[in-house]
Design an enzyme around this catalytic site. Structure first.
Site, PDB file in Angstrom:
ATOM      1  N   ASP A 172      -1.094   3.647  -5.718  1.00 37.99           N
ATOM      2  CA  ASP A 172      -1.855   3.435  -6.810  1.00 37.99           C
ATOM      3  C   ASP A 172      -2.293   4.212  -8.171  1.00 37.99           C
ATOM      4  O   ASP A 172      -1.815   5.692  -8.068  1.00 37.99           O
ATOM      5  CB  ASP A 172      -2.812   2.670  -5.985  1.00 37.99           C
ATOM      6  CG  ASP A 172      -3.957   2.969  -5.567  1.00 37.99           C
ATOM      7  OD1 ASP A 172      -3.929   4.085  -5.866  1.00 37.99           O
ATOM      8  OD2 ASP A 172      -4.813   3.054  -5.003  1.00 37.99           O
ATOM      9  N   SER A 173      -2.424   3.380  -9.252  1.00 41.15           N
ATOM     10  CA  SER A 173      -2.345   4.189 -10.702  1.00 41.15           C
ATOM     11  C   SER A 173      -3.959   5.136 -10.601  1.00 41.15           C
ATOM     12  O   SER A 173      -4.802   5.498 -11.467  1.00 41.15           O
ATOM     13  CB  SER A 173      -2.646   2.995 -11.823  1.00 41.15           C
ATOM     14  OG  SER A 173      -3.282   2.430 -11.561  1.00 41.15           O
ATOM     15  N   GLY A 174      -4.849   4.049  -9.728  1.00 36.87           N
ATOM     16  CA  GLY A 174      -6.334   4.415  -9.617  1.00 36.87           C
ATOM     17  C   GLY A 174      -7.412   4.235 -10.786  1.00 36.87           C
ATOM     18  O   GLY A 174      -8.789   3.208 -10.814  1.00 36.87           O
ATOM     19  N   GLY A 175      -6.528   3.331 -10.901  1.00 34.57           N
ATOM     20  CA  GLY A 175      -7.785   1.850 -11.557  1.00 34.57           C
ATOM     21  C   GLY A 175      -8.468   0.662 -10.971  1.00 34.57           C
ATOM     22  O   GLY A 175      -9.684   0.783 -11.695  1.00 34.57           O
ATOM     23  N   PHE A 176      -7.802   0.353  -9.772  1.00 36.55           N
ATOM     24  CA  PHE A 176      -8.719  -0.055  -9.681  1.00 36.55           C
ATOM     25  C   PHE A 176     -10.444   0.383  -8.593  1.00 36.55           C
ATOM     26  O   PHE A 176     -11.706  -0.075  -9.093  1.00 36.55           O
ATOM     27  CB  PHE A 176      -8.757  -0.697  -7.988  1.00 36.55           C
ATOM     28  CG  PHE A 176      -9.344  -1.788  -7.217  1.00 36.55           C
ATOM     29  CD1 PHE A 176      -9.277  -2.683  -7.690  1.00 36.55           C
ATOM     30  CD2 PHE A 176     -10.170  -1.048  -5.913  1.00 36.55           C
ATOM     31  CE1 PHE A 176     -10.878  -3.325  -6.418  1.00 36.55           C
ATOM     32  CE2 PHE A 176     -11.327  -1.544  -5.308  1.00 36.55           C
ATOM     33  CZ  PHE A 176     -11.515  -2.890  -5.372  1.00 36.55           C
TER      34      PHE A 176
ATOM     35  N   GLN B 137      -1.736  -9.394 -14.556  1.00 36.88           N
ATOM     36  CA  GLN B 137      -3.041  -9.353 -14.493  1.00 36.88           C
ATOM     37  C   GLN B 137      -3.446 -11.061 -15.045  1.00 36.88           C
ATOM     38  O   GLN B 137      -2.743 -11.487 -15.286  1.00 36.88           O
ATOM     39  CB  GLN B 137      -4.112  -8.630 -15.305  1.00 36.88           C
ATOM     40  CG  GLN B 137      -3.648  -7.114 -14.408  1.00 36.88           C
ATOM     41  CD  GLN B 137      -4.524  -7.014 -13.218  1.00 36.88           C
ATOM     42  OE1 GLN B 137      -5.733  -7.550 -13.091  1.00 36.88           O
ATOM     43  NE2 GLN B 137      -4.410  -6.165 -12.453  1.00 36.88           N
TER      44      GLN B 137
ATOM     45  N   GLY C 162      -5.558  -8.017  -9.611  1.00 40.11           N
ATOM     46  CA  GLY C 162      -6.436  -8.637  -9.592  1.00 40.11           C
ATOM     47  C   GLY C 162      -6.998  -9.804  -8.447  1.00 40.11           C
ATOM     48  O   GLY C 162      -7.334 -10.571  -8.622  1.00 40.11           O
TER      49      GLY C 162
ATOM     50  N   ASP D  59      -0.629  -4.464   1.086  1.00 41.42           N
ATOM     51  CA  ASP D  59      -1.365  -2.716   1.684  1.00 41.42           C
ATOM     52  C   ASP D  59      -3.591  -3.577   1.520  1.00 41.42           C
ATOM     53  O   ASP D  59      -3.398  -4.206   1.614  1.00 41.42           O
ATOM     54  CB  ASP D  59      -1.122  -2.027   0.767  1.00 41.42           C
ATOM     55  CG  ASP D  59      -2.129  -1.592  -0.573  1.00 41.42           C
ATOM     56  OD1 ASP D  59      -3.487  -1.287  -0.857  1.00 41.42           O
ATOM     57  OD2 ASP D  59      -2.618  -3.008  -1.260  1.00 41.42           O
TER      58      ASP D  59
ATOM     59  N   CYS E 246      -1.153  -6.603  23.952  1.00 37.10           N
ATOM     60  CA  CYS E 246      -1.102  -5.579  22.960  1.00 37.10           C
ATOM     61  C   CYS E 246      -0.249  -4.739  23.645  1.00 37.10           C
ATOM     62  O   CYS E 246      -0.796  -4.558  25.076  1.00 37.10           O
ATOM     63  CB  CYS E 246      -1.592  -5.509  22.441  1.00 37.10           C
ATOM     64  SG  CYS E 246      -1.572  -4.457  21.131  1.00 37.10           S
TER      65      CYS E 246
ATOM     66  N   CYS F 251       0.477  -2.002  22.526  1.00 39.17           N
ATOM     67  CA  CYS F 251      -0.164  -0.157  21.373  1.00 39.17           C
ATOM     68  C   CYS F 251      -0.575   0.165  22.636  1.00 39.17           C
ATOM     69  O   CYS F 251      -1.087   0.039  23.851  1.00 39.17           O
ATOM     70  CB  CYS F 251      -1.041  -0.483  20.520  1.00 39.17           C
ATOM     71  SG  CYS F 251      -2.527  -0.849  21.176  1.00 39.17           S
TER      72      CYS F 251
ATOM     73  N   CYS G 198      -3.954  -0.048  24.153  1.00 41.03           N
ATOM     74  CA  CYS G 198      -4.766  -1.453  25.037  1.00 41.03           C
ATOM     75  C   CYS G 198      -4.267  -1.186  26.133  1.00 41.03           C
ATOM     76  O   CYS G 198      -4.112  -1.249  26.815  1.00 41.03           O
ATOM     77  CB  CYS G 198      -3.631  -2.768  24.328  1.00 41.03           C
ATOM     78  SG  CYS G 198      -5.435  -3.080  22.887  1.00 41.03           S
TER      79      CYS G 198
ATOM     80  N   HIS H  37      -4.906   1.295  17.626  1.00 40.46           N
ATOM     81  CA  HIS H  37      -4.940  -0.509  17.880  1.00 40.46           C
ATOM     82  C   HIS H  37      -5.001  -1.664  16.520  1.00 40.46           C
ATOM     83  O   HIS H  37      -3.572  -2.211  16.412  1.00 40.46           O
ATOM     84  CB  HIS H  37      -6.072  -1.125  18.305  1.00 40.46           C
ATOM     85  CG  HIS H  37      -5.899  -2.738  18.743  1.00 40.46           C
ATOM     86  ND1 HIS H  37      -4.878  -3.449  20.060  1.00 40.46           N
ATOM     87  CD2 HIS H  37      -6.954  -4.177  18.695  1.00 40.46           C
ATOM     88  CE1 HIS H  37      -5.164  -4.458  19.365  1.00 40.46           C
ATOM     89  NE2 HIS H  37      -6.507  -4.603  18.783  1.00 40.46           N
TER      90      HIS H  37
END
Length: 373
Positions: free
Chosen positions: A94-98, A191, A218, A268, A306, A308, A311, A337
C-alpha cells in the site's frame, strides 16, 4: 506487457462474483483472494513457510512503516522485499496514505504531498506521490498502490470532493513515476466517500488512465456495513471487467462474502492477526474468545471442524493459558488458526462460484456463523 493480469475463468450467473487467476511476476493467485497483512515485512508471528502451508500466496506490506524502518534503500540493497523477508509469493504494497492520514494533527496535507511526524521518533518526514512510488519501486513489490488520501467517515461533501480530485491528480503523478513495466503494476484507488456522484466521477477519471488494476478505498472506516455495500453496488460496475478489483482494508467473513458477490477479487485486513493477539478466534460458528474463563477446562479444539495445525494439535484450555500468560506461542497458534480460517473460507467461496452455488453458500454460512441477514 503488464506485470499483473487477471484471467477470468467464470462469472457467477446470479451475482456479480467472478472466479479467476491473477498472474503476477511471483506466481499465479486464485481469485477471489484474501491477502494476509505483513505490515513490517512480516505477518506477525508467522513464518513465510507457514503462510504457504496455510494456502496464502500473496501478502500485503506497508510503505509507510518500511520507509521509516528499516528504510527502503536498505531493503533495495538486500535485493528487494521478496529476498529481504524470504517470501517468493506475490506482494502488494500500500502507498502509506492510510497510515499518514490516520496521524491526524501530526500531519499537514498540501497539493505537493503530506508532511508528517514519525510515530517512532517524532522526526519530520514528507511523502509525495513521487516519493511513495519511488519507495515501492525500491521495495520491488508486484503491485504498487497509488498515493491517495483516505477520506474519513463522516466527511462533508466539499471536503470529500476536493480530496477525491486531489487523489486523481496524485495518481497521474504516480503513473508518471512508474512507467508500465513487466515487473510492477500500478493500481489506482477510487475515492469519493459516501457520495454516489463523487464515487462515479472518481471511478470514471481513474479508469480512463487504463491501469493494470483498481482499488476501492475509503471504506470500512466506520460507516455502517449497509452503506459500504451500497457504495460497492454502484461503484464496482464502473470498473473494467477485465481488470482486478481490490477492496482495501476489509477482512470480516461477512464483508468478504458480500464483497465477492458484488464483483470484488482481492481483499486485505489486519483483523485476523489483530484479534488473534487479543485471544479471539474466527470459527465456522462465530467468534470464540478463547481468553474467557469459560474455556479454562475446555480440552476441545478451537473449532472441531477445522483442519488447521492449531485445531489438530491444541486445546482451548492450553491456548487460553498461553494467551493469559502472554506467551508468544499462544499468539502464533491463534494467528495460524485465523489465517487458515479466512484462506479456507475464500477457497470455499471459489468452489461455490465454480459450482453456481454462491447464494446458497452465503445463506448457509451466515446461518452457521450467526449473522442475521
Amino acid at each position: 506487457m503488464a506485470a499483473v493480469k487477471l484471467e477470468i475463468l467464470k462469472k457467477d450467473t446470479r451475482t456479480k462474483a467472478r472466479l479467476g487467476r491473477l498472474h503476477t511476476p511471483h506466481g499465479m493467485i486464485e481469485t477471489p483472494v484474501f491477502m494476509p497483512v505483513g505490515t513490517q515485512a512480516t505477518v506477525k508471528s508467522v513464518s513465510p513457510e507457514e503462510l504457504k502451508a496455510l494456502g496464502a500466496n500473496m501478502i500485503l506490506s506497508n510503505t509507510y512503516h518500511l520507509f521509516l524502518r528499516p528504510g527502503h534503500e536498505l531493503i533495495k540493497r538486500a535485493g528487494g522485499l521478496h529476498k529481504f523477508m524470504n517470501w517468493d509469493g506475490a506482494i502488494l504494497t500500500d502507498s502509506g496514505g492510510f497510515q499518514v492520514f490516520s496521524l491526524g494533527d501530526l500531519r499537514k496535507i498540501t497539493e505537493e504531498g503530506v508532511e508528517f511526524r514519525s510515530h517512532l521518533d517524532g522526526s519530520k518526514q514528507f511523502l509525495s506521490p513521487e516519493k511513495a512510488t519511488e519507495i515501492q519501486i525500491a521495495l520491488g513489490s508486484d503491485i504498487v498502490m497509488a498515493f491517495d488520501e483516505c477520506t474519513p467517515y463522516p466527511a462533508n461533501r466539499e471536503y470529500t470532493k476536493k480530496s477525491a480530485e486531489r487523489t486523481f491528480r496524485w495518481l497521474k503523478r504516480c503513473k508518471n513515476t512508474l512507467p508500465t513495466t513487466e515487473k510492477q503494476a500500478l493500481f489506482g484507488i477510487v475515492q469519493g466517500g459516501m457520495y454516489e456522484d463523487l464515487r462515479k466521477q472518481s471511478a470514471q477519471e481513474i479508469t480512463e488512465l487504463d491501469l493494470p488494476g483498481y482499488a476501492l478505498g475509503g471504506l470500512s472506516v466506520g460507516e455502517p456495513k449497509e452503506m459500504m455495500y451500497e457504495v460497492l453496488d454502484y461503484t464496482v460496475p464502473l470498473l473494467p471487467e477485465a481488470k482486478p478489483r481490490y477492496l482495501m482494508g476489509v477482512g470480516s467473513p461477512d464483508d468478504l462474502i458480500e464483497g465477492v458477490m458484488r464483483g470484488i477479487d482481492m481483499f486485505d485486513c489486519v483483523l485476523p492477526t489483530r484479534i488473534a493477539r487479543n485471544g479471539t478466534a474466527m470459527t465456522r460458528f462465530g467468534k470464540v474468545v478463547v481468553r474467557n474463563a469459560t474455556y479454562a477446562d475446555d480440552f476441545t479444539p478451537i473449532d472441531p471442524t477445522c483442519s488447521c495445525y492449531t485445531c489438530q494439535n491444541y486445546s482451548r484450555a492450553y491456548i487460553r493459558h498461553l494467551i493469559k500468560a502472554d506467551e508468544i506461542f499462544g499468539h502464533r497458534l491463534m494467528t495460524i488458526h485465523n489465517l487458515h480460517f479466512l484462506t479456507h473460507l475464500m477457497k470455499e467461496v471459489r468452489q461455490a462460484i465454480a459450482e453456481d452455488q454462491l447464494p446458497e453458500y452465503r445463506k448457509q454460512f451466515f446461518a452457521d456463523y450467526g449473522y442475521k441477514k
